[in-house]
Scaffold this motif. Structure first.
Motif, mmCIF file in Angstrom:
data_model
loop_
_atom_site.group_PDB
_atom_site.id
_atom_site.type_symbol
_atom_site.label_atom_id
_atom_site.label_comp_id
_atom_site.label_asym_id
_atom_site.label_seq_id
_atom_site.Cartn_x
_atom_site.Cartn_y
_atom_site.Cartn_z
ATOM 1 N N ALA A 16 0.831 -1.209 0.000
ATOM 2 C CA ALA A 16 0.000 0.000 0.000
ATOM 3 C C ALA A 16 0.862 1.254 0.000
ATOM 4 C CB ALA A 16 -0.929 -0.002 1.208
ATOM 5 N N LEU A 17 1.947 1.247 0.757
ATOM 6 C CA LEU A 17 2.863 2.386 0.806
ATOM 7 C C LEU A 17 3.488 2.632 -0.554
ATOM 8 C CD1 LEU A 17 4.331 4.493 2.564
ATOM 9 C CD2 LEU A 17 6.098 2.779 2.906
ATOM 10 N N ILE A 18 3.918 1.580 -1.220
ATOM 11 C CA ILE A 18 4.531 1.713 -2.544
ATOM 12 C C ILE A 18 3.514 2.238 -3.550
ATOM 13 C CG2 ILE A 18 5.540 0.406 -4.456
ATOM 14 C CD1 ILE A 18 6.764 -1.422 -2.233
ATOM 15 N N CYS A 19 2.290 1.720 -3.510
ATOM 16 C CA CYS A 19 1.255 2.151 -4.450
ATOM 17 C C CYS A 19 0.914 3.627 -4.270
ATOM 18 C CB CYS A 19 0.007 1.301 -4.300
ATOM 19 S SG CYS A 19 0.236 -0.364 -4.935
ATOM 20 N N THR A 20 0.902 4.133 -3.043
ATOM 21 C CA THR A 20 0.601 5.547 -2.826
ATOM 22 C C THR A 20 1.721 6.441 -3.322
ATOM 23 O OG1 THR A 20 1.493 5.497 -0.576
ATOM 24 C CG2 THR A 20 -0.876 5.117 -0.834
ATOM 25 N N ALA A 21 2.926 5.918 -3.450
ATOM 26 C CA ALA A 21 4.053 6.721 -3.916
ATOM 27 C C ALA A 21 4.125 6.801 -5.431
ATOM 28 C CB ALA A 21 5.355 6.133 -3.394
ATOM 29 N N LEU A 22 3.500 5.894 -6.134
ATOM 30 C CA LEU A 22 3.633 5.857 -7.585
ATOM 31 C C LEU A 22 3.142 7.118 -8.283
ATOM 32 C CD1 LEU A 22 2.847 2.126 -8.350
ATOM 33 C CD2 LEU A 22 5.071 3.269 -8.246
ATOM 34 N N PRO A 23 2.022 7.743 -7.915
ATOM 35 C CA PRO A 23 1.624 8.967 -8.596
ATOM 36 C C PRO A 23 2.643 10.088 -8.431
ATOM 37 C CG PRO A 23 -0.220 8.069 -7.381
ATOM 38 C CD PRO A 23 0.998 7.271 -7.005
ATOM 39 N N ILE A 26 10.574 5.925 0.537
ATOM 40 C CA ILE A 26 10.075 7.256 0.218
ATOM 41 C C ILE A 26 10.142 8.112 1.466
ATOM 42 C CG2 ILE A 26 8.035 8.536 -0.543
ATOM 43 C CD1 ILE A 26 7.272 5.642 -1.748
ATOM 44 N N GLY A 27 10.496 9.393 1.305
ATOM 45 C CA GLY A 27 10.516 10.297 2.453
ATOM 46 C C GLY A 27 11.490 11.424 2.246
ATOM 47 N N GLY A 28 12.313 11.667 3.264
ATOM 48 C CA GLY A 28 13.330 12.707 3.176
ATOM 49 C C GLY A 28 12.822 14.056 3.600
ATOM 50 N N ARG A 81 10.879 17.056 3.794
ATOM 51 C CA ARG A 81 9.494 17.401 3.445
ATOM 52 C C ARG A 81 8.867 16.388 2.495
ATOM 53 N NH1 ARG A 81 11.835 22.071 1.665
ATOM 54 N NH2 ARG A 81 12.803 22.942 3.397
ATOM 55 N N ARG A 82 9.278 15.142 2.597
ATOM 56 C CA ARG A 82 8.764 14.046 1.777
ATOM 57 C C ARG A 82 8.855 14.351 0.283
ATOM 58 N NH1 ARG A 82 7.202 11.040 5.753
ATOM 59 N NH2 ARG A 82 5.587 11.468 7.241
ATOM 60 N N SER A 83 9.894 15.083 -0.118
ATOM 61 C CA SER A 83 10.044 15.469 -1.516
ATOM 62 C C SER A 83 11.089 14.634 -2.249
ATOM 63 C CB SER A 83 10.420 16.950 -1.606
ATOM 64 O OG SER A 83 11.661 17.167 -0.968
ATOM 65 N N ILE A 84 11.733 13.713 -1.559
ATOM 66 C CA ILE A 84 12.774 12.880 -2.157
ATOM 67 C C ILE A 84 12.302 11.439 -2.154
ATOM 68 C CG2 ILE A 84 15.168 12.095 -1.962
ATOM 69 C CD1 ILE A 84 15.001 15.065 -2.511
ATOM 70 N N MET A 85 12.565 10.733 -3.235
ATOM 71 C CA MET A 85 12.238 9.318 -3.314
ATOM 72 C C MET A 85 13.499 8.548 -3.678
ATOM 73 S SD MET A 85 8.628 9.420 -5.295
ATOM 74 C CE MET A 85 9.020 10.861 -6.259
ATOM 75 N N LEU A 86 13.772 7.481 -2.956
ATOM 76 C CA LEU A 86 14.871 6.585 -3.282
ATOM 77 C C LEU A 86 14.233 5.453 -4.070
ATOM 78 C CD1 LEU A 86 16.733 6.566 0.138
ATOM 79 C CD2 LEU A 86 17.049 8.088 -1.808
ATOM 80 N N GLN A 87 14.312 5.557 -5.399
ATOM 81 C CA GLN A 87 13.550 4.683 -6.276
ATOM 82 C C GLN A 87 14.390 4.242 -7.463
ATOM 83 O OE1 GLN A 87 10.551 3.567 -5.976
ATOM 84 N NE2 GLN A 87 9.332 4.979 -4.788
ATOM 85 N N ALA A 140 15.553 -11.952 4.737
ATOM 86 C CA ALA A 140 14.901 -10.797 5.361
ATOM 87 C C ALA A 140 13.778 -10.294 4.466
ATOM 88 C CB ALA A 140 15.913 -9.680 5.593
ATOM 89 N N ALA A 141 12.664 -9.888 5.079
ATOM 90 C CA ALA A 141 11.542 -9.275 4.372
ATOM 91 C C ALA A 141 10.721 -8.501 5.387
ATOM 92 C CB ALA A 141 10.671 -10.334 3.705
ATOM 93 N N GLY A 142 10.322 -7.283 5.019
ATOM 94 C CA GLY A 142 9.498 -6.512 5.935
ATOM 95 C C GLY A 142 9.499 -5.038 5.626
ATOM 96 N N VAL A 143 9.211 -4.244 6.640
ATOM 97 C CA VAL A 143 9.154 -2.795 6.540
ATOM 98 C C VAL A 143 10.505 -2.237 6.942
ATOM 99 C CG1 VAL A 143 8.020 -0.720 7.424
ATOM 100 C CG2 VAL A 143 6.695 -2.790 7.014
ATOM 101 N N THR A 144 10.971 -1.234 6.196
ATOM 102 C CA THR A 144 12.292 -0.659 6.427
ATOM 103 C C THR A 144 12.188 0.833 6.703
ATOM 104 O OG1 THR A 144 13.320 -2.290 4.996
ATOM 105 C CG2 THR A 144 14.561 -0.282 5.371
ATOM 106 N N ASN A 145 13.017 1.314 7.626
ATOM 107 C CA ASN A 145 13.144 2.736 7.936
ATOM 108 C C ASN A 145 14.609 3.117 7.776
ATOM 109 O OD1 ASN A 145 13.937 4.640 10.565
ATOM 110 N ND2 ASN A 145 12.284 5.396 9.308
ATOM 111 N N LEU A 146 14.863 4.124 6.943
ATOM 112 C CA LEU A 146 16.207 4.652 6.745
ATOM 113 C C LEU A 146 16.223 6.083 7.251
ATOM 114 C CD1 LEU A 146 19.089 4.689 5.454
ATOM 115 C CD2 LEU A 146 17.983 5.467 3.361
ATOM 116 N N THR A 147 17.167 6.410 8.125
ATOM 117 C CA THR A 147 17.347 7.765 8.623
ATOM 118 C C THR A 147 18.684 8.277 8.125
ATOM 119 O OG1 THR A 147 16.080 7.232 10.595
ATOM 120 C CG2 THR A 147 17.416 9.211 10.679
ATOM 121 N N LEU A 148 18.673 9.396 7.392
ATOM 122 C CA LEU A 148 19.902 10.025 6.923
ATOM 123 C C LEU A 148 20.078 11.350 7.643
ATOM 124 C CD1 LEU A 148 19.807 9.544 3.044
ATOM 125 C CD2 LEU A 148 21.182 8.302 4.704
ATOM 126 N N GLY A 149 21.279 11.575 8.137
ATOM 127 C CA GLY A 149 21.608 12.824 8.807
ATOM 128 C C GLY A 149 22.907 13.368 8.263
#
Length: 159
Positions: free
Chosen positions: A13-20, A122-124, A126-132, A145-154
């Motif tokens: 669902a998260l991936i599908c919402t990012a496609l547009p 997807i994120g970054g 103001r949610r304007s960057i996509m790692l795609q 491994a399979a699941g939900v991933t969170n990446l934090t960049l500083g």
């Protein structure tokens, strides 16, 4: 089994919402991350990263430090690895701190000796960057491994 099914449905669902949003974005460079060895703890794992962003318009690389966390099935051990993403943005103004922020999405990896994985995040800022569209993850070990991933960049030197 039901928990894993919910994890995959949520990630889909998260991936599908990012496609547009992807149709409005264009490629601005490549993010290359180097990870430390990882031990999967059945329900998840965490790794420190050192990342370098190579912008298409400038020759100046931007360095980030980060952490990637996976929640879901993660069994096994892998050596240090490399993750590579194409970076999409809504505009081409990319500076030294543009990519910092939190990214979320789905991931999967398998290693039986040499290993490969994929992450859609997807994120970054103001949610304007996509790692795609998909990262390519290389490592050596024995892991699933399979699941939900969170990446934090500083910024460099901070996590």
């Amino acid at each position: 089994m039901r928990t894993m099914r919910l994890v995959f449905i949520g990630a889909f669902a998260l991936i599908c919402t990012a496609l547009p949003a992807r149709a409005e974005a264009f490629r601005v460079g490549r993010l290359l991350c180097f990870s430390e060895p990882r031990v999967g703890l059945v329900l998840g794992s965490a790794q420190a990263l050192r990342c370098v962003f190579y912008a298409r318009r400038t020759r100046q690389p931007y360095v980030y430090e980060g952490r990637i966390r996976r929640i879901g099935l993660d069994l096994g051990v892998t050596s240090a690895g490399t993750l590579s993403w194409g970076v999409l943005a809504r505009n081409s103004r990319i500076g030294p701190a543009t990519l910092r922020g939190n990214y979320v999405g789905a991931s999967g990896a398998i290693a039986l000796g040499p290993g490969l994985g994929a992450n859609v995040l997807i994120g970054g800022s103001r949610r304007s960057i996509m790692l795609q569209p998909l990262s390519i993850e290389r490592s050596i070990g024995l892991n699933l491994a399979a699941g939900v991933t969170n990446l934090t960049l500083g910024p460099r030197g901070r996590r």
